[in-house]
Design a protein around this motif. Structure first.
Motif, mmCIF file in Angstrom:
data_model
loop_
_atom_site.group_PDB
_atom_site.id
_atom_site.type_symbol
_atom_site.label_atom_id
_atom_site.label_comp_id
_atom_site.label_asym_id
_atom_site.label_seq_id
_atom_site.Cartn_x
_atom_site.Cartn_y
_atom_site.Cartn_z
ATOM 1 N N LYS A 340 0.374 7.412 1.380
ATOM 2 C CA LYS A 340 -0.037 8.632 0.689
ATOM 3 C C LYS A 340 -0.036 8.450 -0.840
ATOM 4 N N LEU A 341 0.695 7.456 -1.320
ATOM 5 C CA LEU A 341 0.779 7.201 -2.763
ATOM 6 C C LEU A 341 -0.497 6.517 -3.254
ATOM 7 N N ASN A 342 -0.732 6.600 -4.564
ATOM 8 C CA ASN A 342 -1.853 5.899 -5.190
ATOM 9 C C ASN A 342 -1.522 4.402 -5.197
ATOM 10 N N HIS A 343 -2.027 3.681 -4.209
ATOM 11 C CA HIS A 343 -1.600 2.298 -4.040
ATOM 12 C C HIS A 343 -2.792 1.367 -3.812
ATOM 13 N N VAL A 344 -2.501 0.068 -3.922
ATOM 14 C CA VAL A 344 -3.484 -0.967 -3.590
ATOM 15 C C VAL A 344 -2.722 -2.165 -3.036
ATOM 16 N N LEU A 345 -3.231 -2.727 -1.966
ATOM 17 C CA LEU A 345 -2.634 -3.912 -1.342
ATOM 18 C C LEU A 345 -3.313 -5.163 -1.901
ATOM 19 N N ILE A 346 -2.526 -6.108 -2.413
ATOM 20 C CA ILE A 346 -3.109 -7.326 -2.989
ATOM 21 C C ILE A 346 -2.306 -8.553 -2.560
ATOM 22 N N SER A 347 -2.914 -9.686 -2.761
ATOM 23 C CA SER A 347 -2.195 -10.955 -2.657
ATOM 24 C C SER A 347 -2.598 -11.790 -3.871
ATOM 25 N N ILE A 348 -1.671 -11.977 -4.777
ATOM 26 C CA ILE A 348 -1.970 -12.767 -5.982
ATOM 27 C C ILE A 348 -2.162 -14.234 -5.590
ATOM 28 N N LYS A 349 -1.327 -14.705 -4.654
ATOM 29 C CA LYS A 349 -1.390 -16.103 -4.224
ATOM 30 C C LYS A 349 -2.742 -16.433 -3.598
ATOM 31 N N GLU A 350 -3.251 -15.504 -2.752
ATOM 32 C CA GLU A 350 -4.522 -15.732 -2.064
ATOM 33 C C GLU A 350 -5.707 -15.081 -2.789
ATOM 34 N N ASN A 351 -5.420 -14.473 -3.935
ATOM 35 C CA ASN A 351 -6.451 -13.799 -4.741
ATOM 36 C C ASN A 351 -7.205 -12.731 -3.934
ATOM 37 N N LEU A 352 -6.449 -11.906 -3.220
ATOM 38 C CA LEU A 352 -7.029 -10.856 -2.386
ATOM 39 C C LEU A 352 -6.928 -9.485 -3.071
ATOM 40 N N ASN A 353 -8.043 -8.775 -3.098
ATOM 41 C CA ASN A 353 -8.113 -7.382 -3.591
ATOM 42 C C ASN A 353 -7.773 -7.217 -5.071
ATOM 43 N N ILE A 354 -7.819 -8.301 -5.849
ATOM 44 C CA ILE A 354 -7.569 -8.177 -7.296
ATOM 45 C C ILE A 354 -8.663 -7.331 -7.935
ATOM 46 N N ASP A 355 -9.896 -7.488 -7.433
ATOM 47 C CA ASP A 355 -11.005 -6.696 -7.966
ATOM 48 C C ASP A 355 -10.789 -5.199 -7.692
ATOM 49 N N GLN A 356 -10.179 -4.857 -6.541
ATOM 50 C CA GLN A 356 -9.872 -3.461 -6.231
ATOM 51 C C GLN A 356 -8.836 -2.896 -7.205
ATOM 52 N N LEU A 357 -7.848 -3.721 -7.544
ATOM 53 C CA LEU A 357 -6.830 -3.295 -8.506
ATOM 54 C C LEU A 357 -7.454 -3.033 -9.873
ATOM 55 N N ILE A 358 -8.318 -3.943 -10.309
ATOM 56 C CA ILE A 358 -8.988 -3.779 -11.605
ATOM 57 C C ILE A 358 -9.830 -2.507 -11.616
ATOM 58 N N LEU A 359 -10.509 -2.248 -10.502
ATOM 59 C CA LEU A 359 -11.312 -1.028 -10.382
ATOM 60 C C LEU A 359 -10.440 0.224 -10.471
ATOM 61 N N LYS A 360 -9.268 0.182 -9.827
ATOM 62 C CA LYS A 360 -8.338 1.312 -9.882
ATOM 63 C C LYS A 360 -7.805 1.536 -11.299
ATOM 64 N N ILE A 361 -7.498 0.438 -11.990
ATOM 65 C CA ILE A 361 -7.014 0.530 -13.374
ATOM 66 C C ILE A 361 -8.068 1.208 -14.244
ATOM 67 N N LYS A 362 -9.296 0.723 -14.127
ATOM 68 C CA LYS A 362 -10.388 1.276 -14.935
ATOM 69 C C LYS A 362 -10.627 2.747 -14.606
ATOM 70 N N LYS A 363 -10.610 3.076 -13.317
ATOM 71 C CA LYS A 363 -10.849 4.457 -12.887
ATOM 72 C C LYS A 363 -9.758 5.384 -13.408
ATOM 73 N N ASN A 364 -8.507 4.917 -13.360
ATOM 74 C CA ASN A 364 -7.385 5.725 -13.850
ATOM 75 C C ASN A 364 -7.517 6.016 -15.334
ATOM 76 N N LEU A 365 -7.825 4.985 -16.113
ATOM 77 C CA LEU A 365 -7.963 5.163 -17.563
ATOM 78 C C LEU A 365 -9.151 6.063 -17.883
ATOM 79 N N LYS A 366 -10.231 5.876 -17.146
ATOM 80 C CA LYS A 366 -11.431 6.678 -17.392
ATOM 81 C C LYS A 366 -11.191 8.149 -17.065
ATOM 82 N N ASN A 367 -10.549 8.409 -15.921
ATOM 83 C CA ASN A 367 -10.292 9.793 -15.511
ATOM 84 C C ASN A 367 -9.321 10.500 -16.441
ATOM 85 N N LYS A 368 -8.352 9.738 -16.949
ATOM 86 C CA LYS A 368 -7.331 10.357 -17.796
ATOM 87 C C LYS A 368 -7.798 10.544 -19.232
#
Length: 443
Positions: A340-368
């Motif tokens: 239910k929290l504002n979250h993202v699942l990633i794997s730094i070692k396997e380089n998984l979903n890093i692009d999703q995290l970046i998108l969330k960061i950008k969206k958060n800054l833009k919305n705020k």
């Protein structure tokens, strides 16, 4: 004094441009080229020689801009030559031998442009911002300020204050004559209009300054969750030491990044846990202080040990993203409450979903922060002048209510002056012009 300097970046390049400005500019061109002055604003190929010598330095383009129709408002020239250090040094050495010519100081050409009325102070600042822009959003902001939108707004508000001031000054000069009711209503209307506009401009969450300096993002979480690895991943370099030993990061490590066009300052902090080490305790205290200052918090936790401490739960507010790292080791679904929290699942070692995290960061800054394009303040200097203007304007309104015109006028002058200082325009003659235009004094 005539000034000159290299206007393109230092180092080897295909082209280098040396700019010259001042009364001796014509003389500089004649002595360097042993010839006539080119036609204004027409690129002219010339052989460029050493002063008082036929020794050739280079062959290049001369552009001649007679004042006041030039960037600085003075006679000005641009000399385009090949961008080697030897050519630039030889050209500088030759110009420096000419009487009343010296190397320009940092920003001196733009300062001359401001002093000679070619640009206002806001445009001068936006030129500096454009030169130093590292991200697309910074470039866009600098261009908007350069277009004059901010200056137009501040000049509009200042014009209304000047109008009020001319009326108040007239009342002081002619105390026996009452101001007409329509003028009194206009004074109140205009002062309230300016006051409300300034309050609205100041209520901007300091977005302009954040864009110029970078949004603050703090990485927090328990030890060994992958905070330093995330910093390195976002930086695309080894910015922080990564180790299996818990508590490796003791101090705050900062790096300036461009995250998909957004300028950010990312801080990696000490792992938050119970510790007996005084040094580690200080590091954790620094982490929590950075969390308070951050525009966005990235709370990094380990997917295999998904226990969120009370301290971290307190940080998971609307300005936080829960980053669940080590997705590659996750064997079962995560807790529905955590989902239910504002979250993202990633794997730094396997380089998984890093692009999703970046998108969330950008969206958060833009919305705020980036809710509209109406950003007028880009420096603390602007904000302080507006705050002072607002205070004087409120004081004027209070004194004006009791018809204390002498004291009210001084507050109005100070309010007008502070608005003028934003664009670099302070001129009492404008008040006199307004009085003579709107009142038949000699009647």
């Amino acid at each position: 004094m005539t000034i000159f300097a290299l206007s393109t970046g230092p180092g080897i390049s295909g082209i280098a441009i040396i700019r010259v400005s001042g009364v001796e500019t014509k003389k500089v061109i004649k002595l360097l080229t042993n010839g006539t002055i080119p036609e204004p604003r027409i690129a002219t190929l010339k052989k460029i020689n050493k002063i008082n010598s036929s020794e050739l330095i280079d062959e290049g383009i001369i552009l001649w801009f007679p004042g006041p129709e030039s960037y600085t408002g003075e006679d000005m020239a641009e000399i385009h030559v090949h961008g080697s250090k030897a050519v630039i040094d030889a050209l500088h050495a030759s110009i420096s031998k000419i009487e009343n010519c010296r190397m320009a100081e940092p920003g001196e050409f733009t300062r001359l442009a401001f002093q000679n009325g070619k640009i206002n102070l806001l445009k001068a600042e936006s030129i500096a911002d454009l030169i130093s822009a590292e991200t697309e959003i910074q470039r866009q902001q600098a261009i908007k300020i350069m277009s004059g939108k901010s200056a137009d707004k501040f000049n509009e508000l200042r014009g209304k204050l000047l109008k009020i001031l001319s009326n108040v000054e007239a009342k002081i000069d002619f105390p026996d004559e009452d101001l007409p009711d329509d003028i009194l209503k206009e004074i109140k209307k205009n002062s309230n209009y300016v006051l409300q506009n300034i309050e609205k401009i100041l209520d901007d969450q300091k977005v302009g300054e954040r864009i110029r300096e970078g949004f603050k993002i703090t990485i927090l979480g328990p030890t060994n969750a992958g905070k330093s690895s995330l910093l390195n991943c976002l930086s695309n370099r080894e910015a922080a030491i990564v180790s299996e030993i818990a508590g490796t990061t003791r101090d705050v490590i900062e790096t300036h990044l461009n995250i998909d066009g957004y300028p950010v300052i990312v801080s990696d902090t000490a792992g938050i846990r119970e510790s007996k080490s005084e040094i580690e305790k200080k590091g954790i205290k620094l982490s929590l202080n950075r969390a308070d200052e951050a525009d966005l918090k990235l709370i990094v936790v380990d997917a295999k040990n998904l226990v969120i401490s009370d301290v971290l739960k307190g940080l998971l507010d609307q300005n936080a993203i829960l980053v669940i790292n080590k997705l590659d080791l996750l064997e079962e679904d995560i807790d529905p409450e955590i989902k239910k929290l504002n979250h993202v699942l990633i794997s730094i070692k396997e380089n998984l979903n890093i692009d999703q995290l970046i998108l969330k960061i950008k969206k958060n800054l833009k919305n705020k922060f980036i809710k509209n394009d109406n950003i007028l303040i880009t420096r603390e200097r602007h904000r302080q002048h507006l705050k002072q203007c607002l205070n004087h304007l409120k004081s004027f309104n209070e004194k004006n209510e009791v018809d204390d015109f002498d004291k009210a006028a001084e507050d109005l002058r100070l309010a007008t002056r502070n608005l003028g200082m934003i664009v670099g325009k302070v001129d009492v003659e404008e008040i006199l012009d307004s009085i003579f235009n709107d009142f038949c004094i000699g009647k």
